[in-house]
Each structure stands twice: as C-alpha cells, then as structure tokens.
Design a protein around this motif. Sequence first.
Motif, PDB file in Angstrom:
ATOM      1  N   SER A 115      13.431  -7.515 -67.791  1.00 42.91           N
ATOM      2  CA  SER A 115      13.731  -6.312 -68.563  1.00 42.91           C
ATOM      3  C   SER A 115      12.509  -5.772 -69.305  1.00 42.91           C
ATOM      4  O   SER A 115      12.577  -4.727 -69.942  1.00 42.91           O
ATOM      5  CB  SER A 115      14.849  -6.591 -69.572  1.00 42.91           C
ATOM      6  OG  SER A 115      14.443  -7.569 -70.522  1.00 42.91           O
ATOM      7  N   ALA A 116      11.388  -6.481 -69.218  1.00 45.45           N
ATOM      8  CA  ALA A 116      10.193  -6.111 -69.977  1.00 45.45           C
ATOM      9  C   ALA A 116       9.229  -5.299 -69.116  1.00 45.45           C
ATOM     10  O   ALA A 116       9.259  -5.382 -67.889  1.00 45.45           O
ATOM     11  CB  ALA A 116       9.498  -7.364 -70.499  1.00 45.45           C
ATOM     12  N   PRO A 117       8.365  -4.522 -69.743  1.00 45.12           N
ATOM     13  CA  PRO A 117       7.352  -3.778 -68.988  1.00 45.12           C
ATOM     14  C   PRO A 117       6.479  -4.732 -68.184  1.00 45.12           C
ATOM     15  O   PRO A 117       6.166  -5.841 -68.643  1.00 45.12           O
ATOM     16  CB  PRO A 117       6.533  -3.080 -70.079  1.00 45.12           C
ATOM     17  CG  PRO A 117       7.434  -3.039 -71.272  1.00 45.12           C
ATOM     18  CD  PRO A 117       8.265  -4.277 -71.197  1.00 45.12           C
ATOM     19  N   THR A 118       6.102  -4.300 -66.991  1.00 42.38           N
ATOM     20  CA  THR A 118       5.279  -5.155 -66.137  1.00 42.38           C
ATOM     21  C   THR A 118       4.439  -4.301 -65.205  1.00 42.38           C
ATOM     22  O   THR A 118       4.774  -3.137 -64.933  1.00 42.38           O
ATOM     23  CB  THR A 118       6.155  -6.129 -65.331  1.00 42.38           C
ATOM     24  OG1 THR A 118       5.344  -7.134 -64.718  1.00 42.38           O
ATOM     25  CG2 THR A 118       6.923  -5.394 -64.242  1.00 42.38           C
ATOM     26  N   LEU A 119       3.358  -4.877 -64.707  1.00 40.15           N
ATOM     27  CA  LEU A 119       2.529  -4.224 -63.699  1.00 40.15           C
ATOM     28  C   LEU A 119       2.160  -5.269 -62.660  1.00 40.15           C
ATOM     29  O   LEU A 119       1.332  -6.145 -62.898  1.00 40.15           O
ATOM     30  CB  LEU A 119       1.265  -3.613 -64.325  1.00 40.15           C
ATOM     31  CG  LEU A 119       0.269  -2.953 -63.369  1.00 40.15           C
ATOM     32  CD1 LEU A 119       0.964  -1.911 -62.487  1.00 40.15           C
ATOM     33  CD2 LEU A 119      -0.876  -2.308 -64.128  1.00 40.15           C
ATOM     34  N   ASP A 120       2.795  -5.191 -61.502  1.00 39.19           N
ATOM     35  CA  ASP A 120       2.574  -6.124 -60.407  1.00 39.19           C
ATOM     36  C   ASP A 120       1.911  -5.397 -59.245  1.00 39.19           C
ATOM     37  O   ASP A 120       1.932  -4.164 -59.164  1.00 39.19           O
ATOM     38  CB  ASP A 120       3.899  -6.739 -59.947  1.00 39.19           C
ATOM     39  CG  ASP A 120       4.661  -7.415 -61.076  1.00 39.19           C
ATOM     40  OD1 ASP A 120       4.017  -7.854 -62.048  1.00 39.19           O
ATOM     41  OD2 ASP A 120       5.901  -7.500 -60.989  1.00 39.19           O
ATOM     42  N   VAL A 121       1.326  -6.168 -58.324  1.00 46.88           N
ATOM     43  CA  VAL A 121       0.583  -5.583 -57.212  1.00 46.88           C
ATOM     44  C   VAL A 121       1.026  -6.179 -55.880  1.00 46.88           C
ATOM     45  O   VAL A 121       1.196  -7.397 -55.760  1.00 46.88           O
ATOM     46  CB  VAL A 121      -0.933  -5.816 -57.374  1.00 46.88           C
ATOM     47  CG1 VAL A 121      -1.703  -5.251 -56.180  1.00 46.88           C
ATOM     48  CG2 VAL A 121      -1.440  -5.169 -58.649  1.00 46.88           C
ATOM     49  N   LEU A 122       1.204  -5.313 -54.891  1.00 47.65           N
ATOM     50  CA  LEU A 122       1.351  -5.735 -53.501  1.00 47.65           C
ATOM     51  C   LEU A 122       0.005  -5.447 -52.839  1.00 47.65           C
ATOM     52  O   LEU A 122      -0.344  -4.288 -52.620  1.00 47.65           O
ATOM     53  CB  LEU A 122       2.475  -4.970 -52.808  1.00 47.65           C
ATOM     54  CG  LEU A 122       2.667  -5.220 -51.307  1.00 47.65           C
ATOM     55  CD1 LEU A 122       2.877  -6.699 -51.019  1.00 47.65           C
ATOM     56  CD2 LEU A 122       3.838  -4.405 -50.773  1.00 47.65           C
ATOM     57  N   PRO A 123      -0.795  -6.475 -52.557  1.00 45.74           N
ATOM     58  CA  PRO A 123      -2.176  -6.271 -52.141  1.00 45.74           C
ATOM     59  C   PRO A 123      -2.341  -5.968 -50.651  1.00 45.74           C
ATOM     60  O   PRO A 123      -1.401  -6.079 -49.858  1.00 45.74           O
ATOM     61  CB  PRO A 123      -2.832  -7.614 -52.492  1.00 45.74           C
ATOM     62  CG  PRO A 123      -1.721  -8.602 -52.278  1.00 45.74           C
ATOM     63  CD  PRO A 123      -0.462  -7.902 -52.722  1.00 45.74           C
ATOM     64  N   ALA A 124      -3.576  -5.599 -50.295  1.00 44.85           N
ATOM     65  CA  ALA A 124      -3.916  -5.317 -48.899  1.00 44.85           C
ATOM     66  C   ALA A 124      -5.367  -5.699 -48.651  1.00 44.85           C
ATOM     67  O   ALA A 124      -6.161  -5.827 -49.584  1.00 44.85           O
ATOM     68  CB  ALA A 124      -3.689  -3.841 -48.587  1.00 44.85           C
ATOM     69  N   ASP A 125      -5.690  -5.875 -47.378  1.00 43.02           N
ATOM     70  CA  ASP A 125      -7.072  -6.119 -46.984  1.00 43.02           C
ATOM     71  C   ASP A 125      -7.269  -5.639 -45.557  1.00 43.02           C
ATOM     72  O   ASP A 125      -6.439  -4.885 -45.028  1.00 43.02           O
ATOM     73  CB  ASP A 125      -7.442  -7.603 -47.142  1.00 43.02           C
ATOM     74  CG  ASP A 125      -6.580  -8.524 -46.276  1.00 43.02           C
ATOM     75  OD1 ASP A 125      -5.781  -8.011 -45.451  1.00 43.02           O
ATOM     76  OD2 ASP A 125      -6.712  -9.758 -46.409  1.00 43.02           O
ATOM     77  N   MET A 126      -8.341  -6.062 -44.916  1.00 47.53           N
ATOM     78  CA  MET A 126      -8.677  -5.570 -43.579  1.00 47.53           C
ATOM     79  C   MET A 126      -7.641  -5.947 -42.522  1.00 47.53           C
ATOM     80  O   MET A 126      -7.638  -5.390 -41.425  1.00 47.53           O
ATOM     81  CB  MET A 126     -10.046  -6.108 -43.170  1.00 47.53           C
ATOM     82  CG  MET A 126     -11.206  -5.584 -44.016  1.00 47.53           C
ATOM     83  SD  MET A 126     -11.399  -3.782 -43.931  1.00 47.53           S
ATOM     84  CE  MET A 126     -12.009  -3.599 -42.258  1.00 47.53           C
ATOM     85  N   SER A 127      -6.753  -6.866 -42.846  1.00 55.21           N
ATOM     86  CA  SER A 127      -5.704  -7.239 -41.891  1.00 55.21           C
ATOM     87  C   SER A 127      -4.755  -6.074 -41.601  1.00 55.21           C
ATOM     88  O   SER A 127      -3.983  -6.123 -40.639  1.00 55.21           O
ATOM     89  CB  SER A 127      -4.912  -8.441 -42.404  1.00 55.21           C
ATOM     90  OG  SER A 127      -4.199  -8.126 -43.588  1.00 55.21           O
ATOM     91  N   LEU A 128      -4.820  -5.009 -42.422  1.00 58.72           N
ATOM     92  CA  LEU A 128      -3.994  -3.824 -42.150  1.00 58.72           C
ATOM     93  C   LEU A 128      -4.329  -3.199 -40.804  1.00 58.72           C
ATOM     94  O   LEU A 128      -3.471  -2.563 -40.171  1.00 58.72           O
ATOM     95  CB  LEU A 128      -4.179  -2.780 -43.258  1.00 58.72           C
ATOM     96  CG  LEU A 128      -3.200  -2.810 -44.429  1.00 58.72           C
ATOM     97  CD1 LEU A 128      -3.539  -1.693 -45.420  1.00 58.72           C
ATOM     98  CD2 LEU A 128      -1.757  -2.682 -43.965  1.00 58.72           C
TER      99      LEU A 128
END
Length: 261
Positions: A83-96
């Motif tokens: 329920s709290a503010p958050t900042l998460d990441v779904l990362p990427a690299d050259m495998s894209l």
Amino acid sequence: MRIVSVINLKGGVGKTVTSINMAFELMRCGRRVLIIDCDKQGNTSRFFGCDCRNKNSLSDVLVGDADIREAVYLTNYSNTDSSAPTLDVLPADMSLINAAKQIDEDQIRPGSVRLKDALVTMGNDYDYCIIDCAPDVNIPIVNALVVSDDVIIPVVIDKFTFYGIAEIMEKIDEVKKWLNHDLNFAGCLVTSYRNTDFQNEGVEILQEKFSRVFQTKIKWTPIVSKSTFAGIPLAEFSPRCGAAKSYKEFAAEYERGLPNG
C-alpha cells in the motif's frame, strides 16, 4: 494501472531521463510505480543498478521464460508494503534483440500482446507503469504501444526537432486503429529547454504542427548529466535545479490532464 510509453525515434531527446524522473516524481506523490526498460541499451536498468546477467529481464517475460513478477527488480526506492509508494524496475539488456527475433519466428503465440498479457497478471500492484522505449519500431516497442494508455514524445528544439515525430505519430495511429483503440497521444514534452528566441519559435512551430504540447518545459542544465552518472533522480540529486523543478511540474500537469485528474 495507467500505462505510459515515452518514445521518440530520434535519439538524445531525453526519453530515459524523462521516464526515470517522471516515475520518481509520481512515486514522491504517493504512487506505486513500475518503470519498464524497453530499450536493449538498458540505460534505465543501469541507472537503478540492475544487472540483467544475474536476473530475469523483459526479454524473458516476452518470450515466456519468466513470470513478470520474477523479473521485477527492487530499487533503493522500492517498498515491500503493497500500500506504500514504490518505484520498481523491469530491466532490459541486449538480449532483447534475440527475444524480438524469437517472437517474430513464433507462428503460434501472438507477438504484439505479450507485454499486455503479462501486465494484466499484475492486477492493481501499481498505480502507474512508465515504459522507456527505444528509438525504434520493433516488436518490443509495438508491445509497449499495444498495452499503453498514453504516449509522451520528448522533443529537443533544434534543427532536427521534427525528425522522427511524424513517423512515430503514424505508428501510434496505426496501433490505435488496429491493436489498441484506447491509445492516447498525451502530448510532446519539450526537454533541454532554454529561453531563447530560437527555442521559443521552435516551440510555437511544434504547437502548430501537433495539437498537444505540454505547457511545462524541462529546463536545460548540466546537472541532468551529473545525476545520470550518479544514478540519482534529479529531485534527490539537486532538488533546486531547474530541471528537477520542471519534472515535478510536468508530473503534476500530466496527472491533472487525466480523466478525473
């Protein structure tokens, strides 16, 4: 969850800086935010210290090798309290690159809705999802546009200002017509702005050519580059600088423009 793609086919216009600082400002306003790195260069991922070599990434989600929750990276601004503010990441690299090729060769599973299908499983985990798009139109970018509610185009006022905007607008219209009827062009965002006659004339031309241009302009400052090297959002790195104040104003302007905003 409101999903926003930040995109321009021209490089060096501040897509990654905008994605990071918009996400951070929304988080500071009490929102739960997921930022997706949809660029094989992985600059957003590196900004938050995410090394995809030891972790699942966007590529694994798109090809079906990982559940999206298994690929989300917790940043220094993440919060395990749902329920709290958050900042998460779904990362990427050259495998894209290989992921895109694999998707193109798949004759069974639809290629353009994979990110949409993955984000649906997250339900109401987040209030916003900001997608930092590569300066390209490939299958990961199509996935981003298909799942998005809004598109924001960062623009630097120079002699190449309109390079790529017309092309990406055509792609937005195409995706809107065939794949995502609700896709909304939220507007162009002027970045690296200096209050000069040349820049102001460019802004006027931009407003004439495109119906939607955000009133907020992101002010130029060398501190932007310094904050990028430090891996710290502007509001923390230098809260008094013009760009930090501009991104705060921009995030507020964006939210005011939303339905019931």
